[in-house]
Design a protein around this motif. Structure first.
Motif, PDB file in Angstrom:
ATOM      1  N   LEU A 174       0.815  -1.323   0.147  1.00 44.58           N
ATOM      2  CA  LEU A 174       0.082  -0.073   0.075  1.00 44.58           C
ATOM      3  C   LEU A 174       0.782   1.263   0.044  1.00 44.58           C
ATOM      4  CD1 LEU A 174      -2.541  -0.731   2.758  1.00 44.58           C
ATOM      5  CD2 LEU A 174      -3.058  -0.846   0.419  1.00 44.58           C
ATOM      6  N   LEU A 175       0.421   2.388  -0.594  1.00 46.38           N
ATOM      7  CA  LEU A 175       1.211   3.589  -0.683  1.00 46.38           C
ATOM      8  C   LEU A 175       0.928   4.152   1.020  1.00 46.38           C
ATOM      9  CD1 LEU A 175       0.327   5.135  -3.902  1.00 46.38           C
ATOM     10  CD2 LEU A 175       2.171   3.819  -3.339  1.00 46.38           C
ATOM     11  N   ALA A 176       1.536   5.037   1.440  1.00 46.99           N
ATOM     12  CA  ALA A 176       1.637   5.663   2.753  1.00 46.99           C
ATOM     13  C   ALA A 176       0.333   6.674   2.625  1.00 46.99           C
ATOM     14  CB  ALA A 176       2.881   6.191   3.123  1.00 46.99           C
ATOM     15  N   PRO A 177      -0.383   6.792   3.734  1.00 44.45           N
ATOM     16  CA  PRO A 177      -1.327   7.943   3.814  1.00 44.45           C
ATOM     17  C   PRO A 177      -0.843   9.387   4.063  1.00 44.45           C
ATOM     18  CG  PRO A 177      -0.843   6.782   5.919  1.00 44.45           C
ATOM     19  CD  PRO A 177      -0.123   6.068   5.136  1.00 44.45           C
ATOM     20  N   PRO A 178      -1.745  10.348   3.999  1.00 44.48           N
ATOM     21  CA  PRO A 178      -1.131  11.693   4.153  1.00 44.48           C
ATOM     22  C   PRO A 178      -0.659  11.847   5.522  1.00 44.48           C
ATOM     23  CG  PRO A 178      -3.339  11.537   2.925  1.00 44.48           C
ATOM     24  CD  PRO A 178      -3.027  10.149   3.387  1.00 44.48           C
ATOM     25  N   ILE A 179       0.204  12.863   5.526  1.00 40.32           N
ATOM     26  CA  ILE A 179       0.935  13.186   6.807  1.00 40.32           C
ATOM     27  C   ILE A 179       0.948  14.705   6.996  1.00 40.32           C
ATOM     28  CG2 ILE A 179       2.295  10.988   7.016  1.00 40.32           C
ATOM     29  CD1 ILE A 179       4.851  12.615   6.016  1.00 40.32           C
ATOM     30  N   TYR A 180       1.026  15.041   8.407  1.00 38.76           N
ATOM     31  CA  TYR A 180       0.674  16.547   8.802  1.00 38.76           C
ATOM     32  C   TYR A 180       1.435  16.799   9.585  1.00 38.76           C
ATOM     33  CZ  TYR A 180      -3.267  16.360   6.046  1.00 38.76           C
ATOM     34  OH  TYR A 180      -4.433  16.368   4.762  1.00 38.76           O
ATOM     35  N   THR A 181       2.292  18.003   9.951  1.00 33.49           N
ATOM     36  CA  THR A 181       2.849  18.543  11.332  1.00 33.49           C
ATOM     37  C   THR A 181       2.320  20.167  11.340  1.00 33.49           C
ATOM     38  OG1 THR A 181       4.939  18.997  12.245  1.00 33.49           O
ATOM     39  CG2 THR A 181       4.914  19.436  10.040  1.00 33.49           C
ATOM     40  N   LYS A 182       2.881  20.663  12.377  1.00 40.40           N
ATOM     41  CA  LYS A 182       2.431  21.812  12.826  1.00 40.40           C
ATOM     42  C   LYS A 182       2.534  23.079  11.709  1.00 40.40           C
ATOM     43  CE  LYS A 182       3.656  21.238  17.603  1.00 40.40           C
ATOM     44  NZ  LYS A 182       4.394  20.036  17.401  1.00 40.40           N
ATOM     45  N   GLU A 190      -6.525  23.226   6.777  1.00 36.41           N
ATOM     46  CA  GLU A 190      -6.746  22.516   8.271  1.00 36.41           C
ATOM     47  C   GLU A 190      -6.372  21.088   8.301  1.00 36.41           C
ATOM     48  OE1 GLU A 190      -7.917  23.695  10.997  1.00 36.41           O
ATOM     49  OE2 GLU A 190      -9.295  25.379  10.582  1.00 36.41           O
ATOM     50  N   VAL A 191      -5.576  20.941   9.300  1.00 35.06           N
ATOM     51  CA  VAL A 191      -5.121  19.260   9.508  1.00 35.06           C
ATOM     52  C   VAL A 191      -6.488  18.464   9.729  1.00 35.06           C
ATOM     53  CG1 VAL A 191      -3.821  17.848  11.093  1.00 35.06           C
ATOM     54  CG2 VAL A 191      -2.867  19.683  10.293  1.00 35.06           C
ATOM     55  N   PRO A 192      -6.700  17.442   9.246  1.00 35.67           N
ATOM     56  CA  PRO A 192      -7.890  16.517   9.441  1.00 35.67           C
ATOM     57  C   PRO A 192      -8.024  16.282  11.108  1.00 35.67           C
ATOM     58  CG  PRO A 192      -6.431  15.642   7.724  1.00 35.67           C
ATOM     59  CD  PRO A 192      -5.712  16.585   8.487  1.00 35.67           C
ATOM     60  N   GLU A 193      -9.428  16.561  11.471  1.00 36.28           N
ATOM     61  CA  GLU A 193      -9.764  16.698  12.796  1.00 36.28           C
ATOM     62  C   GLU A 193      -9.356  15.255  13.551  1.00 36.28           C
ATOM     63  OE1 GLU A 193     -11.037  19.534  13.653  1.00 36.28           O
ATOM     64  OE2 GLU A 193     -10.975  18.772  15.859  1.00 36.28           O
ATOM     65  N   VAL A 194      -9.336  14.393  13.015  1.00 39.65           N
ATOM     66  CA  VAL A 194      -9.397  12.908  13.611  1.00 39.65           C
ATOM     67  C   VAL A 194      -7.682  12.883  14.013  1.00 39.65           C
ATOM     68  CG1 VAL A 194      -8.813  11.854  11.302  1.00 39.65           C
ATOM     69  CG2 VAL A 194      -9.254  10.207  13.138  1.00 39.65           C
ATOM     70  N   LEU A 195      -6.987  13.336  13.453  1.00 37.24           N
ATOM     71  CA  LEU A 195      -5.365  13.431  13.750  1.00 37.24           C
ATOM     72  C   LEU A 195      -5.127  13.964  15.021  1.00 37.24           C
ATOM     73  CD1 LEU A 195      -3.607  13.495  10.396  1.00 37.24           C
ATOM     74  CD2 LEU A 195      -4.198  11.824  11.679  1.00 37.24           C
ATOM     75  N   LEU A 196      -6.077  15.133  15.404  1.00 36.94           N
ATOM     76  CA  LEU A 196      -5.985  15.917  16.636  1.00 36.94           C
ATOM     77  C   LEU A 196      -6.594  15.373  17.855  1.00 36.94           C
ATOM     78  CD1 LEU A 196      -6.537  19.138  14.788  1.00 36.94           C
ATOM     79  CD2 LEU A 196      -4.279  18.152  15.005  1.00 36.94           C
ATOM     80  N   SER A 197      -7.623  14.376  17.588  1.00 45.88           N
ATOM     81  CA  SER A 197      -8.481  13.770  18.542  1.00 45.88           C
ATOM     82  C   SER A 197      -7.843  12.990  19.715  1.00 45.88           C
ATOM     83  CB  SER A 197      -9.232  12.899  17.927  1.00 45.88           C
ATOM     84  OG  SER A 197      -8.756  11.573  17.404  1.00 45.88           O
ATOM     85  N   ILE A 203      -7.588   7.079  14.780  1.00 42.03           N
ATOM     86  CA  ILE A 203      -6.279   7.535  13.925  1.00 42.03           C
ATOM     87  C   ILE A 203      -5.960   6.463  12.789  1.00 42.03           C
ATOM     88  CG2 ILE A 203      -3.954   8.335  13.853  1.00 42.03           C
ATOM     89  CD1 ILE A 203      -4.839   9.792  16.486  1.00 42.03           C
ATOM     90  N   GLU A 204      -5.724   5.286  13.701  1.00 43.42           N
ATOM     91  CA  GLU A 204      -5.384   4.081  12.894  1.00 43.42           C
ATOM     92  C   GLU A 204      -6.316   3.636  11.715  1.00 43.42           C
ATOM     93  OE1 GLU A 204      -2.371   2.573  13.167  1.00 43.42           O
ATOM     94  OE2 GLU A 204      -2.586   0.846  11.906  1.00 43.42           O
ATOM     95  N   LYS A 205      -7.355   3.602  11.937  1.00 43.34           N
ATOM     96  CA  LYS A 205      -8.271   3.225  11.220  1.00 43.34           C
ATOM     97  C   LYS A 205      -8.238   4.530   9.902  1.00 43.34           C
ATOM     98  CE  LYS A 205     -12.707   1.775   9.699  1.00 43.34           C
ATOM     99  NZ  LYS A 205     -13.024   2.678   8.364  1.00 43.34           N
ATOM    100  N   TRP A 206      -8.111   5.577  10.263  1.00 44.11           N
ATOM    101  CA  TRP A 206      -8.233   6.808   9.101  1.00 44.11           C
ATOM    102  C   TRP A 206      -6.974   6.759   8.321  1.00 44.11           C
ATOM    103  CZ3 TRP A 206      -4.824  10.485   7.922  1.00 44.11           C
ATOM    104  CH2 TRP A 206      -5.299  11.548   7.053  1.00 44.11           C
ATOM    105  N   ARG A 207      -5.809   6.327   8.911  1.00 41.69           N
ATOM    106  CA  ARG A 207      -4.738   5.908   8.235  1.00 41.69           C
ATOM    107  C   ARG A 207      -4.895   4.802   7.285  1.00 41.69           C
ATOM    108  NH1 ARG A 207      -0.588   7.525  13.056  1.00 41.69           N
ATOM    109  NH2 ARG A 207      -0.463   9.971  12.393  1.00 41.69           N
TER     110      ARG A 207
END
Ligand code: ADE
Length: 225
Positions: A174-182, A190-197, A203-207
């Motif tokens: 599989l290709l890697a999922p999108p990633i975000y930092t500050k 916006e950074v997807p809400e789930v990653l801030l939850s 988070i695992e499921k979203w990835r």
């Protein structure tokens, strides 16, 4: 792991091993990389390594003898698990091949030039032929550097965080999922809400979902097998 690279252009190959992760891996003693200049194994005053093709045709062919001398000398000193020839007609490099090679103890990589090597080199010594893609480079050196980078980063201890190679693209086909930092908001993006939850399972499921979707969109061929 020990890698012996046979080349006519060692200066073209050295810099990738003198920076960043590869340099650190060598300094930490996790891998040894040795360069062998084929011209040191020539027998004539001109230090010839190539000659014209039997049967005619454009382009020079790398001769058997200097390559035989170099590989035979190395083999007298230790056993090798693989003798790899970098060539556009080899198996196309992928993560699975890199994983397999990263488990080896000692390997030789032979870099081709001109039209390539005399077929008898391949028949006598080569155990694996690798291409880095369907295009022709002017020599095997850049391909060898790509192969070494892909392999060395997989050796345990080379990457700071041991798990990080396991979450690379391609490790599960599989290709890697999108990633975000500050920052959380950059110019309205916006950074997807789930990653801030802070909710690890969500988070695992979203990835996983994102990795699957990205693979389906960009590389559906990876999902076929
Ligand atoms: N030598 C020339 N072209 C090459 C390629 N595509 N892969 C590996 N080695 C090469």
């Amino acid at each position: 792991m020990r890698i012996d690279i046979i080349t006519v252009l060692p200066e073209l190959l050295k810099s990738p091993f003198e920076a960043s992760i590869l340099k650190r891996a060598i300094e930490a003693g996790l891998v040894e990389v040795h360069f062998h200049n084929l011209r040191d194994f020539t027998t004539d005053n001109y230090k010839s390594i190539d000659d014209t093709q039997f049967g005619g045709g454009a382009g020079m062919v790398m001769m058997v003898e200097p390559i035989d001398k170099c590989i035979s000398k190395l083999k007298e000193e230790r056993n090798y698990d693989e003798v790899i020839y970098m060539t556009p007609d080899g198996d196309t490099l992928n993560q699975s091949i890199a994983n397999q090679i990263s488990l080896k103890e000692n390997i030789i990589i032979l870099c081709g030039h001109y039209k390539g090597v005399d077929q008898r080199v391949r028949d006598m010594f080569i155990t694996k032929e690798i291409s880095i893609g369907d295009y022709v480079l002017s020599g095997g050196e850049l391909g060898a550097a790509v192969l070494c980078d892909a392999v060395i980063r997989l050796i345990p201890g080379v990457l700071g965080n041991e798990t990080s190679a396991l979450t690379d693209s391609f490790q599960d086909n599989l290709l890697a999922p999108p990633i975000y930092t500050k920052p959380r908001n950059y110019k309205g993006l916006e950074v997807p809400e789930v990653l801030l939850s802070g909710h690890a399972a969500n988070i695992e499921k979203w990835r996983e979902d994102q990795a699957y979707q990205r693979t389906k969109d960009r590389r559906p061929d990876l999902l076929e097998d």
